[in-house]
Design a protein around this motif. Structure first.
Motif, PDB file in Angstrom:
ATOM      1  N   VAL A   1     -39.942 -38.335 -29.462  1.00  0.00           N
ATOM      2  CA  VAL A   1     -39.827 -36.974 -28.934  1.00  0.00           C
ATOM      3  C   VAL A   1     -41.194 -36.510 -28.455  1.00  0.00           C
ATOM      4  O   VAL A   1     -42.193 -36.623 -29.180  1.00  0.00           O
ATOM      5  CB  VAL A   1     -39.317 -36.017 -30.033  1.00  0.00           C
ATOM      6  CG1 VAL A   1     -39.171 -34.604 -29.477  1.00  0.00           C
ATOM      7  CG2 VAL A   1     -38.004 -36.514 -30.632  1.00  0.00           C
ATOM      8  N   TYR A   2     -41.256 -35.980 -27.239  1.00  0.00           N
ATOM      9  CA  TYR A   2     -42.496 -35.500 -26.636  1.00  0.00           C
ATOM     10  C   TYR A   2     -42.270 -34.048 -26.231  1.00  0.00           C
ATOM     11  O   TYR A   2     -41.541 -33.770 -25.270  1.00  0.00           O
ATOM     12  CB  TYR A   2     -42.867 -36.337 -25.414  1.00  0.00           C
ATOM     13  CG  TYR A   2     -42.811 -37.832 -25.653  1.00  0.00           C
ATOM     14  CD1 TYR A   2     -43.965 -38.569 -25.891  1.00  0.00           C
ATOM     15  CD2 TYR A   2     -41.584 -38.513 -25.640  1.00  0.00           C
ATOM     16  CE1 TYR A   2     -43.910 -39.941 -26.115  1.00  0.00           C
ATOM     17  CE2 TYR A   2     -41.521 -39.875 -25.870  1.00  0.00           C
ATOM     18  CZ  TYR A   2     -42.686 -40.586 -26.107  1.00  0.00           C
ATOM     19  OH  TYR A   2     -42.630 -41.940 -26.337  1.00  0.00           O
ATOM     20  N   GLY A   3     -42.871 -33.106 -26.981  1.00  0.00           N
ATOM     21  CA  GLY A   3     -42.610 -31.695 -26.748  1.00  0.00           C
ATOM     22  C   GLY A   3     -43.832 -30.901 -26.330  1.00  0.00           C
ATOM     23  O   GLY A   3     -44.953 -31.386 -26.383  1.00  0.00           O
ATOM     24  N   GLN A   4     -43.586 -29.652 -25.892  1.00  0.00           N
ATOM     25  CA  GLN A   4     -44.628 -28.736 -25.417  1.00  0.00           C
ATOM     26  C   GLN A   4     -45.300 -29.246 -24.140  1.00  0.00           C
ATOM     27  O   GLN A   4     -46.484 -29.025 -23.914  1.00  0.00           O
ATOM     28  CB  GLN A   4     -45.682 -28.486 -26.509  1.00  0.00           C
ATOM     29  CG  GLN A   4     -45.141 -27.876 -27.777  1.00  0.00           C
ATOM     30  CD  GLN A   4     -44.605 -26.464 -27.590  1.00  0.00           C
ATOM     31  OE1 GLN A   4     -44.778 -25.857 -26.548  1.00  0.00           O
ATOM     32  NE2 GLN A   4     -43.954 -25.944 -28.614  1.00  0.00           N
ATOM     33  N   ASN A   5     -44.540 -29.944 -23.297  1.00  0.00           N
ATOM     34  CA  ASN A   5     -45.097 -30.463 -22.051  1.00  0.00           C
ATOM     35  C   ASN A   5     -45.266 -29.353 -21.011  1.00  0.00           C
ATOM     36  O   ASN A   5     -44.471 -28.415 -20.956  1.00  0.00           O
ATOM     37  CB  ASN A   5     -44.189 -31.551 -21.463  1.00  0.00           C
ATOM     38  CG  ASN A   5     -43.958 -32.683 -22.433  1.00  0.00           C
ATOM     39  OD1 ASN A   5     -44.871 -33.090 -23.146  1.00  0.00           O
ATOM     40  ND2 ASN A   5     -42.742 -33.212 -22.461  1.00  0.00           N
ATOM     41  N   ALA A   6     -46.289 -29.490 -20.192  1.00  0.00           N
ATOM     42  CA  ALA A   6     -46.448 -28.572 -19.060  1.00  0.00           C
ATOM     43  C   ALA A   6     -45.473 -28.945 -17.953  1.00  0.00           C
ATOM     44  O   ALA A   6     -44.970 -28.085 -17.226  1.00  0.00           O
ATOM     45  CB  ALA A   6     -47.884 -28.626 -18.542  1.00  0.00           C
TER      46      ALA A   6
ATOM     47  N   ALA B   1     -44.823 -37.361 -18.724  1.00  0.00           N
ATOM     48  CA  ALA B   1     -45.007 -35.904 -18.711  1.00  0.00           C
ATOM     49  C   ALA B   1     -46.485 -35.584 -18.595  1.00  0.00           C
ATOM     50  O   ALA B   1     -47.351 -36.464 -18.736  1.00  0.00           O
ATOM     51  CB  ALA B   1     -44.432 -35.279 -19.977  1.00  0.00           C
ATOM     52  N   ILE B   2     -46.785 -34.317 -18.328  1.00  0.00           N
ATOM     53  CA  ILE B   2     -48.157 -33.797 -18.359  1.00  0.00           C
ATOM     54  C   ILE B   2     -48.267 -32.895 -19.574  1.00  0.00           C
ATOM     55  O   ILE B   2     -47.400 -32.042 -19.814  1.00  0.00           O
ATOM     56  CB  ILE B   2     -48.485 -33.001 -17.082  1.00  0.00           C
ATOM     57  CG1 ILE B   2     -48.307 -33.886 -15.849  1.00  0.00           C
ATOM     58  CG2 ILE B   2     -49.912 -32.457 -17.154  1.00  0.00           C
ATOM     59  CD1 ILE B   2     -49.181 -35.122 -15.816  1.00  0.00           C
ATOM     60  N   VAL B   3     -49.318 -33.101 -20.357  1.00  0.00           N
ATOM     61  CA  VAL B   3     -49.451 -32.372 -21.610  1.00  0.00           C
ATOM     62  C   VAL B   3     -49.539 -30.871 -21.369  1.00  0.00           C
ATOM     63  O   VAL B   3     -50.109 -30.415 -20.379  1.00  0.00           O
ATOM     64  CB  VAL B   3     -50.689 -32.873 -22.404  1.00  0.00           C
ATOM     65  CG1 VAL B   3     -51.982 -32.431 -21.744  1.00  0.00           C
ATOM     66  CG2 VAL B   3     -50.640 -32.411 -23.851  1.00  0.00           C
TER      67      VAL B   3
END
Length: 374
Positions: A122-127, A144-146
């Motif tokens: 899971v990769y969250g809080q992406n810009a 994604a972009i952080v």
């Protein structure tokens, strides 16, 4: 051998190498596309347990989500918060298929990848999300972009098995960003999944740390120090997540390297050592000097606050102060110097500042203070 793993193996446990468990279906139900935590269909269809072999993993088959980020456990050790710089690329951990890519409540823009080995990440809080549901992705691919929130730049990252989060430290080293070379077994227990490990690497075994006063030149005038063999717990980059704002040397003969993240960020000891200086020192401001093995010393300066005192023993990665601008400094940063046998040395001889890692070299240390790459 763990007793549970032993019984599973004797019973004919379904063994899954890292890339042999494949969720080839790129069509997901509505709940799978809208929720982070959902069971994985068919995961335990062939057996009540499966194993993932991380021993045979190739470098191209794994990537830490933010290779230059600084990770810390959050959410009761069920996730990582990886801080980094604005605009950094978020990388996929293993090969797999994108199951979810949307904005979702407290986690902002989220990507969930279902991997061929049975895990999900899971990769969250992406810009910005750069992949869509059904996309086939590779380990190390930018997905994604952080982003972050409340003025902070970070990635919220988790690892799941059958919809349940697990402590990421079971799989990887939080500081080293490396996978543990082991076999991980996932066993269905009703609605839950039990995780056990086999063949934990030597790096994870508790052992006596090397002494600081060992004389490596007792029988020879030179000593070969293989930086690639130095265990992860015996070194740390002094300011994780930083960028170089002023290199060593140059026209102004800079005595160290200037590293910057944000004010009052954690400064850590690069190696095990003993503090030999701690306090205000001329233009250095709040300064710390630490003596290490082999004749090395490191210096850290401009801290807003020092946390150590002279004579104190520290370990690699221990927080010793906070970044500041005391002394002659125009911005909050860390000024870092490296010495060998009392002689100032370019820190880049030992550290790769781009990767925040040790240089992959063997150093030939001389009793007379010389140092060469083999």
């Amino acid at each position: 051998m763990n007793k549970y793993i032993g019984s599973f193996l004797l019973a004919g446990l379904l063994f899954v190498s890292l890339n042999s468990f494949s969720q080839n279906n790129d069509k997901f139900s509505a709940s799978e596309q809208q929720q982070i935590s959902v069971p994985t269909p068919g995961l335990f269809q062939r057996s009540n347990a499966f194993s993932i072999n991380f021993h045979s993993l190739k470098g191209s088959e794994y990537s830490f989500p933010l290779p230059v980020g600084k990770a810390s456990l959050v959410d009761n050790n069920q996730a990582l918060e990886i801080t980094t710089q604005k605009g950094d690329a978020v990388k996929c951990m293993f090969d797999g298929v994108v199951r979810l890519s949307r904005e979702l409540g407290l986690y902002g823009k989220v990507v969930v990848v279902r991997h061929d080995n049975g895990l999900e990440t899971v990769y969250g809080q992406n810009a910005q999300n750069l992949v869509k549901v059904g996309d086939r992705v590779k380990a190390g691919q930018t997905i994604a972009i952080v982003g972050g929130n409340n003025g902070r730049t970070f990635l919220h990252f988790a690892i799941m098995v059958n919809g349940s989060r697990i402590n990421p430290e079971i799989i990887l080293g939080i500081r080293s960003h490396k996978l543990h070379k082991q076999i991980v077994t996932c066993t269905r227990a009703g609605k839950h999944v039990n995780i056990t490990t086999l063949g934990k690497p030597k790096d994870d075994v508790k052992e006596k740390r090397p002494g600081l006063d060992e004389d490596v030149f007792a029988e020879s005038s030179t000593y070969e120090l293989d930086l690639t063999a130095l265990k992860s717990e015996y070194w740390a980059y002094p300011l994780p997540g930083c960028k170089v704002i002023s290199p060593y040397g140059g026209a102004r003969h800079h005595s160290g390297v200037d590293l910057k993240t944000r004010p009052n960020d954690n400064v850590v000891s690069a190696f095990d050592g003993v503090v030999v200086k701690a306090g205000p020192f001329s233009g250095y401001g709040n300064c710390i000097r630490i003596r290490h093995r082999y004749g090395f010393e490191t210096l850290y300066s401009h801290q807003s606050k020092n946390f150590v005192k002279v004579g104190q023993k520290v370990k690699a990665g221990d927080v010793i102060g906070l970044t500041g601008r005391t002394g002659r400094a125009t911005t909050e940063h860390l000024h870092f110097e490296l010495y060998f046998k009392g002689r100032r040395l370019n820190p880049a001889v030992v550290f790769d500042h781009n990767k925040h890692a040790l240089q992959p070299v063997v150093l030939v240390l001389g009793k007379n203070g010389s140092i060469k790459k083999k």
